[in-house]
Design a protein around this motif. Structure first.
Motif, PDB file in Angstrom:
ATOM      1  N   UNK A   1       0.813  -1.214   0.000  1.00 15.93           N
ATOM      2  CA  UNK A   1       0.000   0.000   0.000  1.00 15.93           C
ATOM      3  C   UNK A   1       0.846   1.263   0.000  1.00 15.93           C
ATOM      4  N   UNK A   2       2.061   1.149   0.498  1.00 18.84           N
ATOM      5  CA  UNK A   2       2.955   2.303   0.514  1.00 18.84           C
ATOM      6  C   UNK A   2       3.627   2.523  -0.833  1.00 18.84           C
ATOM      7  N   UNK A   3       3.712   1.472  -1.624  1.00 17.70           N
ATOM      8  CA  UNK A   3       4.466   1.532  -2.878  1.00 17.70           C
ATOM      9  C   UNK A   3       3.790   2.320  -3.972  1.00 17.70           C
ATOM     10  N   UNK A   4       2.486   2.170  -4.117  1.00 20.15           N
ATOM     11  CA  UNK A   4       1.944   2.813  -5.299  1.00 20.15           C
ATOM     12  C   UNK A   4       0.448   2.704  -5.445  1.00 20.15           C
ATOM     13  N   UNK A   5       0.070   2.545  -6.658  1.00 24.29           N
ATOM     14  CA  UNK A   5      -1.321   2.673  -7.056  1.00 24.29           C
ATOM     15  C   UNK A   5      -2.138   1.396  -6.867  1.00 24.29           C
ATOM     16  N   UNK A   6      -3.420   1.574  -6.987  1.00 21.75           N
ATOM     17  CA  UNK A   6      -4.344   0.451  -6.948  1.00 21.75           C
ATOM     18  C   UNK A   6      -4.058  -0.491  -8.114  1.00 21.75           C
ATOM     19  N   UNK A   7      -3.700   0.061  -9.260  1.00 17.90           N
ATOM     20  CA  UNK A   7      -3.393  -0.787 -10.430  1.00 17.90           C
ATOM     21  C   UNK A   7      -2.238  -1.738 -10.140  1.00 17.90           C
TER      22      UNK A   7
END
Length: 108
Positions: free
Chosen positions: A64-70
């Protein structure tokens, strides 16, 4: 010329009971066999029984910290594909125990 084989209801009943026992054993094995699918980056792990019951989804909170929902969707999809591969392999193994040579035939 050989003599015709005499029909034996008792033999048919015995074979039917053996098939039912094997089917019950297989059902039990499918229900107790746990398969795991892991995403390529090891951040998502899915488990299910070989019978198809999903047991758990584990997601590394760091996702969740890394990036997007995609990115999360792609990671979950990767784990699902890995799990599907294990399910297929398990079914092939189970089928080949019942029908020798099944795995060779089904890959054609």
């Amino acid at each position: 010329m050989s003599e015709p084989t005499e029909f034996s209801f008792q033999q048919l009943l015995q074979q039917t009971m053996e098939i039912q026992q094997r089917a019950e054993q297989m059902r039990s094995t499918l229900n107790s066999t746990v398969l795991t699918g892991i995403s390529d980056d090891h951040s998502v792990t899915l488990t299910q029984t070989a019978a198809g019951e999903f047991l758990s989804v584990a997601i590394d909170p760091g996702v969740f910290d890394k990036g997007s929902v995609r990115e999360l969707e792609a990671t979950v999809l990767s784990a699902l594909k890995d799990l599907a591969k294990h399910v297929h392999e398990n079914r092939q193994r189970q089928a080949s125990e019942i029908i020798p040579g099944f795995a060779d035939w089904s890959e054609r």
